[in-house]
Write an enzyme that holds these catalytic residues in place. Structure first.
Site, short mmCIF file in Angstrom:
data_model
loop_
_atom_site.label_atom_id
_atom_site.label_comp_id
_atom_site.label_asym_id
_atom_site.label_seq_id
_atom_site.Cartn_x
_atom_site.Cartn_y
_atom_site.Cartn_z
N LYS A 84 1.01 -1.17 0.06
CA LYS A 84 -0.20 -0.04 -0.11
C LYS A 84 0.76 1.38 0.18
O LYS A 84 0.41 2.48 -0.38
CB LYS A 84 -1.15 0.03 1.39
N SER A 127 1.94 -9.70 -0.73
CA SER A 127 1.59 -8.23 -0.55
C SER A 127 1.75 -7.71 0.51
O SER A 127 1.98 -6.64 0.61
CB SER A 127 -0.03 -8.22 -1.20
N GLU A 136 -10.32 5.91 2.32
CA GLU A 136 -11.02 5.16 2.86
C GLU A 136 -10.02 4.04 3.57
O GLU A 136 -9.04 3.84 2.89
CB GLU A 136 -12.21 4.57 1.89
C1 LIG Z 1 -5.28 -4.00 0.83
C2 LIG Z 1 -4.50 -5.33 0.93
C3 LIG Z 1 -4.77 -6.07 -0.35
C4 LIG Z 1 -5.98 -6.03 -1.31
O1 LIG Z 1 -5.88 -4.74 -2.04
P1 LIG Z 1 -5.35 -4.88 -3.73
O2 LIG Z 1 -5.79 -3.52 -3.79
O3 LIG Z 1 -6.27 -5.66 -4.07
O4 LIG Z 1 -3.89 -5.06 -3.77
C5 LIG Z 1 -3.97 -7.32 -0.44
N1 LIG Z 1 -3.08 -7.64 0.62
C6 LIG Z 1 -2.63 -6.73 1.50
C7 LIG Z 1 -1.54 -7.33 2.34
C8 LIG Z 1 -3.42 -5.51 1.71
O5 LIG Z 1 -3.14 -4.96 2.60
#
Ligand SMILES: *Cc1c(COP(=O)(O)O)cnc(C)c1O
Length: 399
Positions: free
Chosen positions: A90, A379, A112
Protein backbone atom coordinates in the site's frame (compact mmCIF):
# COMPACT_ATOMS: atom_id res chain seq x y z
CA UNK A 1 2.91 -0.48 -24.12
CA UNK A 2 0.81 -2.88 -22.00
CA UNK A 3 -2.79 -1.77 -21.44
CA UNK A 4 -3.62 1.92 -21.32
CA UNK A 5 -6.90 3.67 -20.67
CA UNK A 6 -8.24 5.58 -23.69
CA UNK A 7 -8.87 9.33 -23.56
CA UNK A 8 -12.16 8.73 -21.73
CA UNK A 9 -10.44 6.56 -19.15
CA UNK A 10 -11.74 3.27 -20.48
CA UNK A 11 -10.11 -0.13 -20.66
CA UNK A 12 -12.28 -1.63 -23.42
CA UNK A 13 -15.84 -1.22 -22.13
CA UNK A 14 -14.70 -0.85 -18.48
CA UNK A 15 -13.65 2.14 -16.39
CA UNK A 16 -14.78 5.64 -17.30
CA UNK A 17 -16.08 8.34 -14.99
CA UNK A 18 -19.53 7.80 -13.52
CA UNK A 19 -19.54 10.63 -11.02
CA UNK A 20 -21.72 13.56 -9.95
CA UNK A 21 -21.10 16.89 -11.67
CA UNK A 22 -19.78 18.29 -8.37
CA UNK A 23 -16.79 15.92 -8.48
CA UNK A 24 -15.92 16.46 -12.13
CA UNK A 25 -13.67 19.47 -11.49
CA UNK A 26 -11.67 17.65 -8.83
CA UNK A 27 -11.14 14.64 -11.03
CA UNK A 28 -10.14 16.79 -14.03
CA UNK A 29 -7.72 18.81 -11.87
CA UNK A 30 -6.17 15.56 -10.66
CA UNK A 31 -5.91 14.19 -14.19
CA UNK A 32 -4.21 17.36 -15.46
CA UNK A 33 -1.75 17.35 -12.56
CA UNK A 34 -0.94 13.69 -13.07
CA UNK A 35 -0.39 14.16 -16.82
CA UNK A 36 1.98 17.04 -15.98
CA UNK A 37 4.00 15.25 -13.29
CA UNK A 38 4.07 11.61 -14.38
CA UNK A 39 6.99 12.13 -16.76
CA UNK A 40 8.58 14.95 -14.79
CA UNK A 41 12.17 13.94 -13.91
CA UNK A 42 12.13 15.91 -10.64
CA UNK A 43 8.86 14.26 -9.51
CA UNK A 44 10.12 10.80 -10.39
CA UNK A 45 13.44 11.42 -8.70
CA UNK A 46 11.72 12.51 -5.48
CA UNK A 47 9.47 9.45 -5.59
CA UNK A 48 12.42 7.15 -6.14
CA UNK A 49 14.22 8.62 -3.13
CA UNK A 50 11.08 8.17 -1.01
CA UNK A 51 10.75 4.59 -2.20
CA UNK A 52 14.31 3.70 -1.31
CA UNK A 53 14.94 5.77 1.81
CA UNK A 54 11.52 5.69 3.44
CA UNK A 55 9.73 2.62 2.06
CA UNK A 56 12.76 0.28 1.89
CA UNK A 57 12.57 -0.46 -1.85
CA UNK A 58 13.54 -2.35 -3.92
CA UNK A 59 11.77 -5.26 -2.24
CA UNK A 60 13.51 -8.62 -2.42
CA UNK A 61 12.77 -11.34 -4.94
CA UNK A 62 13.24 -14.33 -2.67
CA UNK A 63 13.75 -17.92 -3.83
CA UNK A 64 11.44 -20.10 -1.70
CA UNK A 65 13.79 -23.09 -1.75
CA UNK A 66 12.01 -25.30 0.78
CA UNK A 67 8.58 -24.75 -0.71
CA UNK A 68 9.99 -25.46 -4.17
CA UNK A 69 11.52 -28.74 -2.96
CA UNK A 70 8.43 -29.74 -0.99
CA UNK A 71 6.00 -29.15 -3.87
CA UNK A 72 8.37 -30.83 -6.31
CA UNK A 73 7.57 -28.82 -9.43
CA UNK A 74 8.11 -25.24 -10.57
CA UNK A 75 10.71 -23.00 -8.93
CA UNK A 76 8.91 -20.58 -6.62
CA UNK A 77 9.95 -17.00 -6.00
CA UNK A 78 8.29 -14.53 -3.61
CA UNK A 79 8.19 -10.83 -4.45
CA UNK A 80 8.51 -9.56 -0.89
CA UNK A 81 6.20 -6.54 -0.61
CA UNK A 82 5.79 -7.62 3.03
CA UNK A 83 9.24 -6.14 3.67
CA UNK A 84 8.15 -2.62 2.74
CA UNK A 85 7.80 -0.04 5.48
CA UNK A 86 4.28 -0.34 7.00
CA UNK A 87 4.25 -3.99 5.97
CA UNK A 88 2.53 -4.12 2.59
CA UNK A 89 2.42 -2.80 -0.98
CA UNK A 90 0.00 0.00 0.00
CA UNK A 91 2.84 2.41 0.78
CA UNK A 92 3.89 2.49 -2.93
CA UNK A 93 0.61 4.06 -3.99
CA UNK A 94 0.27 6.28 -0.94
CA UNK A 95 3.72 7.88 -1.29
CA UNK A 96 3.05 8.52 -4.97
CA UNK A 97 -0.33 10.14 -4.37
CA UNK A 98 0.83 12.14 -1.34
CA UNK A 99 3.75 13.54 -3.34
CA UNK A 100 1.40 14.39 -6.21
CA UNK A 101 -1.04 16.06 -3.80
CA UNK A 102 1.78 18.14 -2.33
CA UNK A 103 2.86 19.26 -5.83
CA UNK A 104 -0.78 20.23 -6.45
CA UNK A 105 -0.68 22.45 -3.36
CA UNK A 106 -3.07 20.28 -1.34
CA UNK A 107 -2.62 20.31 2.43
CA UNK A 108 -5.13 17.64 3.43
CA UNK A 109 -5.43 13.93 2.57
CA UNK A 110 -8.60 11.90 2.98
CA UNK A 111 -8.82 8.14 2.53
CA UNK A 112 -11.11 5.17 2.96
CA UNK A 113 -9.99 2.05 4.71
CA UNK A 114 -11.38 -1.43 5.32
CA UNK A 115 -9.07 -3.41 7.57
CA UNK A 116 -7.11 -0.24 8.26
CA UNK A 117 -3.99 -1.01 6.22
CA UNK A 118 -4.54 1.74 3.65
CA UNK A 119 -5.62 4.13 6.40
CA UNK A 120 -2.42 3.51 8.33
CA UNK A 121 -0.31 3.93 5.17
CA UNK A 122 -2.08 7.21 4.34
CA UNK A 123 -1.73 8.49 7.92
CA UNK A 124 1.97 7.60 7.72
CA UNK A 125 2.48 9.57 4.50
CA UNK A 126 0.47 12.50 5.89
CA UNK A 127 2.70 12.58 8.97
CA UNK A 128 5.80 12.44 6.77
CA UNK A 129 4.63 15.30 4.54
CA UNK A 130 3.09 17.31 7.39
CA UNK A 131 -0.41 17.12 5.94
CA UNK A 132 -3.77 16.90 7.69
CA UNK A 133 -5.37 13.46 7.38
CA UNK A 134 -8.93 12.16 7.75
CA UNK A 135 -9.69 8.46 7.30
CA UNK A 136 -13.20 7.11 6.72
CA UNK A 137 -13.76 3.64 8.09
CA UNK A 138 -16.92 1.55 8.45
CA UNK A 139 -18.05 1.52 12.08
CA UNK A 140 -18.05 -2.29 12.08
CA UNK A 141 -14.44 -2.24 10.86
CA UNK A 142 -13.34 0.29 13.52
CA UNK A 143 -14.51 -2.21 16.12
CA UNK A 144 -12.87 -5.20 14.41
CA UNK A 145 -9.60 -3.33 13.82
CA UNK A 146 -9.15 -1.28 16.97
CA UNK A 147 -5.34 -1.50 16.82
CA UNK A 148 -5.21 0.11 13.37
CA UNK A 149 -7.58 2.86 14.56
CA UNK A 150 -5.15 3.53 17.40
CA UNK A 151 -2.18 3.61 14.97
CA UNK A 152 -3.89 6.11 12.67
CA UNK A 153 -4.65 8.39 15.62
CA UNK A 154 -1.10 8.00 16.90
CA UNK A 155 0.11 9.14 13.47
CA UNK A 156 -2.04 12.25 13.82
CA UNK A 157 -5.01 11.27 11.63
CA UNK A 158 -8.66 11.71 12.45
CA UNK A 159 -10.73 8.53 12.02
CA UNK A 160 -14.39 8.96 11.08
CA UNK A 161 -16.59 5.89 11.69
CA UNK A 162 -19.12 5.42 8.87
CA UNK A 163 -22.53 4.07 9.89
CA UNK A 164 -24.38 3.99 6.55
CA UNK A 165 -25.13 0.77 4.64
CA UNK A 166 -23.32 -2.24 6.07
CA UNK A 167 -20.82 0.09 7.83
CA UNK A 168 -17.88 -1.53 6.04
CA UNK A 169 -15.39 -0.73 3.26
CA UNK A 170 -17.77 0.07 0.41
CA UNK A 171 -19.60 2.56 2.65
CA UNK A 172 -16.30 4.15 3.67
CA UNK A 173 -15.46 4.67 -0.04
CA UNK A 174 -18.84 6.31 -0.65
CA UNK A 175 -18.37 8.59 2.37
CA UNK A 176 -14.87 9.62 1.26
CA UNK A 177 -16.21 10.60 -2.18
CA UNK A 178 -19.00 12.59 -0.44
CA UNK A 179 -16.44 14.41 1.71
CA UNK A 180 -14.26 15.16 -1.33
CA UNK A 181 -17.28 16.71 -3.09
CA UNK A 182 -17.70 19.01 -0.08
CA UNK A 183 -14.09 20.07 0.15
CA UNK A 184 -11.99 20.02 -2.99
CA UNK A 185 -9.80 23.13 -2.74
CA UNK A 186 -7.29 21.89 -0.14
CA UNK A 187 -8.06 18.16 -0.19
CA UNK A 188 -6.81 15.17 -2.15
CA UNK A 189 -8.67 11.87 -1.96
CA UNK A 190 -5.94 9.23 -1.67
CA UNK A 191 -7.81 6.21 -3.03
CA UNK A 192 -6.44 2.86 -1.94
CA UNK A 193 -6.82 0.57 -4.95
CA UNK A 194 -7.09 0.52 -8.76
CA UNK A 195 -10.73 1.53 -8.70
CA UNK A 196 -13.01 4.55 -8.82
CA UNK A 197 -13.34 7.06 -11.67
CA UNK A 198 -10.56 7.77 -14.18
CA UNK A 199 -7.72 8.66 -13.55
CA UNK A 200 -7.53 6.74 -10.22
CA UNK A 201 -7.19 3.24 -11.73
CA UNK A 202 -4.31 4.49 -13.90
CA UNK A 203 -2.57 6.53 -11.18
CA UNK A 204 -2.67 3.72 -8.62
CA UNK A 205 -1.57 1.18 -11.27
CA UNK A 206 1.40 3.31 -12.28
CA UNK A 207 2.59 3.73 -8.68
CA UNK A 208 2.18 -0.01 -7.98
CA UNK A 209 3.87 -0.99 -11.27
CA UNK A 210 7.18 -0.61 -9.43
CA UNK A 211 6.50 -4.19 -8.24
CA UNK A 212 6.80 -5.73 -11.72
CA UNK A 213 9.43 -3.25 -12.89
CA UNK A 214 11.66 -4.62 -10.14
CA UNK A 215 10.60 -8.28 -10.30
CA UNK A 216 11.19 -8.45 -14.06
CA UNK A 217 14.77 -7.20 -13.69
CA UNK A 218 15.31 -9.38 -10.60
CA UNK A 219 14.13 -12.63 -12.23
CA UNK A 220 16.19 -11.92 -15.36
CA UNK A 221 19.19 -11.41 -13.09
CA UNK A 222 18.52 -14.59 -11.07
CA UNK A 223 17.34 -16.96 -13.82
CA UNK A 224 18.21 -15.32 -17.12
CA UNK A 225 14.61 -15.62 -18.26
CA UNK A 226 11.05 -14.52 -17.54
CA UNK A 227 8.74 -16.52 -15.23
CA UNK A 228 6.07 -18.85 -16.60
CA UNK A 229 3.44 -17.29 -14.36
CA UNK A 230 2.98 -14.38 -12.00
CA UNK A 231 0.43 -14.77 -9.19
CA UNK A 232 -1.10 -12.15 -6.92
CA UNK A 233 -4.19 -11.81 -4.75
CA UNK A 234 -6.99 -9.50 -5.91
CA UNK A 235 -9.15 -7.31 -3.71
CA UNK A 236 -9.63 -4.09 -5.69
CA UNK A 237 -6.59 -5.32 -7.59
CA UNK A 238 -3.74 -2.88 -6.93
CA UNK A 239 -0.99 -5.31 -5.91
CA UNK A 240 -2.07 -7.65 -8.70
CA UNK A 241 -2.01 -5.05 -11.48
CA UNK A 242 1.31 -3.75 -10.14
CA UNK A 243 2.66 -7.30 -10.22
CA UNK A 244 1.35 -7.94 -13.77
CA UNK A 245 1.97 -4.65 -15.51
CA UNK A 246 5.47 -5.05 -16.93
CA UNK A 247 4.67 -8.59 -18.12
CA UNK A 248 1.45 -7.80 -20.01
CA UNK A 249 3.27 -7.62 -23.36
CA UNK A 250 5.12 -10.91 -22.68
CA UNK A 251 2.54 -13.43 -23.85
CA UNK A 252 4.60 -16.35 -22.50
CA UNK A 253 4.01 -15.13 -18.93
CA UNK A 254 0.67 -16.26 -17.47
CA UNK A 255 -0.97 -13.69 -15.22
CA UNK A 256 -3.10 -15.18 -12.45
CA UNK A 257 -5.25 -13.16 -10.05
CA UNK A 258 -6.45 -14.98 -6.94
CA UNK A 259 -9.81 -13.87 -5.57
CA UNK A 260 -11.26 -14.47 -2.13
CA UNK A 261 -13.93 -17.15 -2.44
CA UNK A 262 -14.69 -16.97 1.30
CA UNK A 263 -16.75 -20.04 2.21
CA UNK A 264 -17.02 -20.93 -1.51
CA UNK A 265 -18.31 -19.45 -4.77
CA UNK A 266 -21.47 -21.55 -4.48
CA UNK A 267 -22.35 -19.77 -1.19
CA UNK A 268 -23.44 -16.20 -0.46
CA UNK A 269 -20.39 -15.76 1.76
CA UNK A 270 -17.88 -14.93 -0.94
CA UNK A 271 -15.98 -11.96 -2.38
CA UNK A 272 -14.97 -13.61 -5.69
CA UNK A 273 -16.01 -10.85 -8.10
CA UNK A 274 -14.91 -12.38 -11.41
CA UNK A 275 -16.26 -15.84 -10.54
CA UNK A 276 -19.65 -14.66 -9.26
CA UNK A 277 -20.09 -11.01 -10.34
CA UNK A 278 -21.63 -9.20 -13.29
CA UNK A 279 -20.99 -5.95 -15.14
CA UNK A 280 -22.28 -2.90 -13.33
CA UNK A 281 -21.57 0.70 -12.36
CA UNK A 282 -20.53 1.64 -8.83
CA UNK A 283 -18.03 3.95 -7.13
CA UNK A 284 -17.55 5.93 -10.34
CA UNK A 285 -16.55 3.08 -12.64
CA UNK A 286 -17.98 0.45 -14.94
CA UNK A 287 -16.59 -2.91 -13.95
CA UNK A 288 -17.51 -6.30 -12.50
CA UNK A 289 -19.33 -6.35 -9.15
CA UNK A 290 -20.91 -8.89 -6.84
CA UNK A 291 -24.64 -8.14 -7.15
CA UNK A 292 -27.92 -9.61 -6.01
CA UNK A 293 -30.69 -10.58 -8.46
CA UNK A 294 -31.91 -6.94 -8.51
CA UNK A 295 -28.50 -5.53 -9.42
CA UNK A 296 -27.87 -4.20 -5.89
CA UNK A 297 -24.30 -4.50 -4.63
CA UNK A 298 -24.21 -7.72 -2.63
CA UNK A 299 -22.70 -8.00 0.85
CA UNK A 300 -19.37 -9.80 0.52
CA UNK A 301 -17.42 -11.99 2.90
CA UNK A 302 -13.84 -13.25 3.20
CA UNK A 303 -11.66 -14.17 6.18
CA UNK A 304 -9.32 -11.57 4.75
CA UNK A 305 -10.58 -8.05 5.41
CA UNK A 306 -8.31 -6.68 2.67
CA UNK A 307 -10.06 -8.72 -0.01
CA UNK A 308 -13.70 -8.20 0.89
CA UNK A 309 -14.53 -5.49 -1.61
CA UNK A 310 -17.54 -6.25 -3.89
CA UNK A 311 -15.81 -5.09 -7.08
CA UNK A 312 -12.59 -5.29 -9.07
CA UNK A 313 -10.64 -2.57 -10.88
CA UNK A 314 -11.68 -1.92 -14.51
CA UNK A 315 -8.29 -2.90 -15.96
CA UNK A 316 -8.69 -6.35 -14.39
CA UNK A 317 -12.22 -6.64 -15.82
CA UNK A 318 -10.66 -5.88 -19.20
CA UNK A 319 -7.75 -8.34 -18.78
CA UNK A 320 -10.34 -10.95 -17.82
CA UNK A 321 -12.57 -10.18 -20.79
CA UNK A 322 -9.68 -10.33 -23.25
CA UNK A 323 -8.32 -13.48 -21.62
CA UNK A 324 -4.88 -11.94 -21.00
CA UNK A 325 -5.17 -12.66 -17.28
CA UNK A 326 -6.90 -15.51 -15.50
CA UNK A 327 -8.83 -15.09 -12.22
CA UNK A 328 -9.28 -18.01 -9.85
CA UNK A 329 -11.22 -18.36 -6.58
CA UNK A 330 -9.46 -19.45 -3.39
CA UNK A 331 -11.42 -20.31 -0.23
CA UNK A 332 -10.76 -19.23 3.38
CA UNK A 333 -9.70 -22.78 4.24
CA UNK A 334 -7.18 -22.95 1.37
CA UNK A 335 -5.77 -19.54 2.29
CA UNK A 336 -5.43 -20.47 5.97
CA UNK A 337 -3.62 -23.67 5.01
CA UNK A 338 -1.21 -21.67 2.83
CA UNK A 339 -0.72 -19.17 5.68
CA UNK A 340 0.26 -21.99 8.05
CA UNK A 341 2.32 -23.86 5.43
CA UNK A 342 4.42 -20.83 4.44
CA UNK A 343 5.01 -19.88 8.07
CA UNK A 344 6.20 -23.36 9.01
CA UNK A 345 8.19 -24.12 5.87
CA UNK A 346 9.81 -20.82 4.92
CA UNK A 347 9.69 -18.96 8.24
CA UNK A 348 7.67 -16.22 6.56
CA UNK A 349 4.22 -15.30 7.90
CA UNK A 350 2.40 -13.91 4.84
CA UNK A 351 -0.68 -11.68 4.97
CA UNK A 352 -3.88 -13.73 4.76
CA UNK A 353 -4.61 -11.79 1.52
CA UNK A 354 -1.27 -12.89 0.01
CA UNK A 355 -1.93 -16.44 1.27
CA UNK A 356 -4.69 -16.68 -1.37
CA UNK A 357 -2.03 -16.37 -4.10
CA UNK A 358 0.29 -18.82 -2.36
CA UNK A 359 -2.60 -21.30 -2.04
CA UNK A 360 -3.15 -21.30 -5.79
CA UNK A 361 0.57 -21.72 -6.42
CA UNK A 362 0.45 -24.79 -4.15
CA UNK A 363 -2.16 -26.26 -6.53
CA UNK A 364 -0.33 -25.59 -9.80
CA UNK A 365 3.38 -25.84 -8.93
CA UNK A 366 3.45 -29.66 -8.48
CA UNK A 367 2.04 -30.08 -12.01
CA UNK A 368 4.75 -27.91 -13.56
CA UNK A 369 8.27 -28.85 -14.67
CA UNK A 370 11.32 -28.23 -12.48
CA UNK A 371 12.62 -25.83 -15.12
CA UNK A 372 9.50 -23.67 -14.86
CA UNK A 373 9.22 -20.56 -12.67
CA UNK A 374 6.44 -18.98 -10.60
CA UNK A 375 6.65 -15.50 -9.10
CA UNK A 376 4.15 -14.92 -6.27
CA UNK A 377 3.61 -11.46 -4.84
CA UNK A 378 3.57 -11.54 -1.05
CA UNK A 379 1.56 -8.33 -0.78
CA UNK A 380 1.97 -7.95 2.96
CA UNK A 381 3.07 -9.49 6.22
CA UNK A 382 0.78 -11.62 8.31
CA UNK A 383 1.31 -10.33 11.86
CA UNK A 384 -2.01 -8.50 11.62
CA UNK A 385 -3.81 -11.76 10.78
CA UNK A 386 -2.57 -14.05 13.54
CA UNK A 387 -5.52 -13.42 15.86
CA UNK A 388 -8.07 -13.98 13.07
CA UNK A 389 -6.43 -17.22 11.90
CA UNK A 390 -6.18 -18.45 15.51
CA UNK A 391 -9.91 -17.71 15.90
CA UNK A 392 -10.61 -19.56 12.63
CA UNK A 393 -8.79 -22.57 14.11
CA UNK A 394 -10.85 -22.30 17.29
CA UNK A 395 -8.31 -20.60 19.57
CA UNK A 396 -8.73 -17.25 21.28
CA UNK A 397 -5.75 -14.99 21.74
CA UNK A 398 -5.77 -11.55 23.27
CA UNK A 399 -5.12 -8.75 20.77
C1 LIG B 1 -5.20 -4.07 0.96
C2 LIG B 1 -4.46 -5.31 0.77
C3 LIG B 1 -4.73 -6.17 -0.31
C4 LIG B 1 -5.86 -5.95 -1.29
O1 LIG B 1 -5.78 -4.79 -2.06
P1 LIG B 1 -5.41 -4.80 -3.62
O2 LIG B 1 -5.75 -3.43 -4.06
O3 LIG B 1 -6.23 -5.85 -4.27
O4 LIG B 1 -3.96 -5.09 -3.71
C5 LIG B 1 -3.93 -7.29 -0.49
N1 LIG B 1 -2.94 -7.59 0.38
C6 LIG B 1 -2.66 -6.79 1.43
C7 LIG B 1 -1.53 -7.18 2.34
C8 LIG B 1 -3.40 -5.63 1.67
O5 LIG B 1 -3.11 -4.86 2.72
Amino acid sequence: MATQADSRGRFGQFGGRYIPETLMNAVIELNDAYERFKNDPQFNHELEVLFSEYANRPSRLYFARKMTEDLGGAKIYFKREDLNFTGAHKINNVLGQALLAKKMGKTRLIAETGAGQHGVATATAAAYFGMECVVFMGKVDTERQALNVYKMKLLGAKVVPVTSGTATLKDAVSEAFREWTNRIADTHYCLGSVMGPHPFPTIVRDFQAVISRESRAQILEAEGRLPDAVLACVGGGSNAIGSFYHYIDDSSVKLIGCEAAGRGIDTYETAATVSTGRTGIFHGMKSLFCQNEFGQIAPVYSISAGLDYPGIGPEHAYLHETGRAQYVPVTDEEAVQAFEYTSRLEGIIPAIESSHAIAHAMKIAPEMGKDQILVITVSGRGDKDCAAVARYRGHRIEE
